[in-house]
Design an enzyme around this catalytic site. Structure first.
Site, PDB file in Angstrom:
ATOM      1  N   HIS A 125       0.853  -1.195   0.000  1.00  0.00           N
ATOM      2  CA  HIS A 125       0.000   0.000   0.000  1.00  0.00           C
ATOM      3  C   HIS A 125       0.881   1.235   0.000  1.00  0.00           C
ATOM      4  O   HIS A 125       1.986   1.224   0.560  1.00  0.00           O
ATOM      5  CB  HIS A 125      -0.888   0.054   1.257  1.00  0.00           C
ATOM      6  CG  HIS A 125      -2.110  -0.800   1.197  1.00  0.00           C
ATOM      7  ND1 HIS A 125      -2.658  -1.402   2.315  1.00  0.00           N
ATOM      8  CD2 HIS A 125      -2.923  -1.150   0.166  1.00  0.00           C
ATOM      9  CE1 HIS A 125      -3.737  -2.074   1.978  1.00  0.00           C
ATOM     10  NE2 HIS A 125      -3.917  -1.936   0.680  1.00  0.00           N
ATOM     11  N   CYS A 146      -2.066   2.828   9.545  1.00  0.00           N
ATOM     12  CA  CYS A 146      -3.065   1.855   9.097  1.00  0.00           C
ATOM     13  C   CYS A 146      -4.282   1.810  10.018  1.00  0.00           C
ATOM     14  O   CYS A 146      -5.387   1.492   9.579  1.00  0.00           O
ATOM     15  CB  CYS A 146      -2.446   0.465   9.005  1.00  0.00           C
ATOM     16  SG  CYS A 146      -1.359   0.213   7.596  1.00  0.00           S
TER      17      CYS A 146
END
Length: 284
Positions: A185, A278
């Site tokens: 990511h 996150c």
């Protein structure tokens, strides 16, 4: 360059979403960091989550908690950076690449509906939210959007259409191809600090993407050893940077640029391939 300002992402963060880790565990493997044989300690993870929450609050931001009692089948829902991409009061909800996370969007939609956001969801295009798309550049109007492991390049145009606030609202979505599977990511290897500066582990991107990103923001390069400790997966609140401990080289670099580093332990979440950023989503 665009003169319109992305108000929800400019300046010091005021409100940050977190999702309580009620059912968090390493129940499968969908990224290189996950190993079902290396299980997270739930009690320790809960303490780490609470420390992250209290640190965010001490740095001046309000934490809005999404409860997850009824999301028993989704242990990764704690990683709410992947909920979607925000612009003002609009949010482009994620369509996850793996079936293990697919149903999370239902819970996120419910949460954002209650907060008064306008949600959109495209079940035909894979994209994993603000875990894979970060605002940077002048006016915070450049959206660096991941392409490759977990998000489709088709999402770039769709995002631009769905979260545009009005006819005069202009921003740019920059596709950034990720080429190192460890950094699956964008938020594992790129961290905007303000509209002009970001820290990054650029070898995670292909050469074209590296050049494109450099067109929009100045970069603080982080060493691979710190990148592997997810130093780029930091929560930024003005001049405060909340991050997993141990990346001393990058910490010194941040301090030289006027940032106060708040090292915390996120070891249990790192077993699932995530860290401080996150577990959060900036709302404004």
């Amino acid at each position: 360059m665009n003169k319109i300002v992305n108000k929800s992402m400019m300046g010091v963060a005021k409100r940050i979403m977190m999702c309580r880790p009620t059912h968090f565990k390493v129940d499968y493997s969908i990224n290189p960091w996950m190993d079902e044989k290396v299980q997270a300690d739930f009690e320790k993870a809960t303490k780490q989550w609470n420390t992250l929450k209290s640190t965010i609050e001490k740095c001046g931001a309000e934490v809005v908690v999404m409860e997850s009692e009824d999301a028993r089948d989704y242990p990764d829902i704690v990683f709410c950076a992947n909920a979607g991409i925000l612009r003002g009061k609009k949010i482009y909800l994620s369509h996850f690449a793996f079936p293990e996370r697919y149903g999370e969007h239902v819970f996120y939609k419910r949460f954002f509906d209650k907060l008064g956001f306008e949600t959109s969801f495209n079940q035909k295009i894979i994209h994993e939210g603000a875990g894979d798309a970060l605002w940077c550049g002048e006016g915070m109007n450049i959206l660096v959007s991941g392409v490759g492991p977990r998000s489709d390049v088709q999402a770039c145009e769709d995002i631009q259409q769905k979260i545009k606030l009005n006819a005069d609202d202009k921003f740019y979505v920059v596709a950034a191809r990720l080429v190192d599977p460890r950094f699956y990511h964008v938020d594992t290897c790129f961290c905007p600090l303000d509209e002009n500066l970001a820290m990054a582990y650029m070898p995670a991107f292909d050469s074209v993407s590296q050049n494109n990103i450099r067109n929009y923001t100045e970069l603080l390069p982080v060493p691979e050893k710190d990148a592997r400790r997810f130093v780029c997966n930091s929560v930024v609140i003005g001049k405060h940077v909340i991050v997993h401990h141990g990346s001393d080289t990058t910490f010194k670099l941040l301090e030289k640029h006027g940032y106060q580093v708040h090292p915390i332990d996120m070891s249990e979440f790192m077993k699932a391939g995530g860290s401080a950023k996150c577990c959060t989503l900036r709302l404004e």
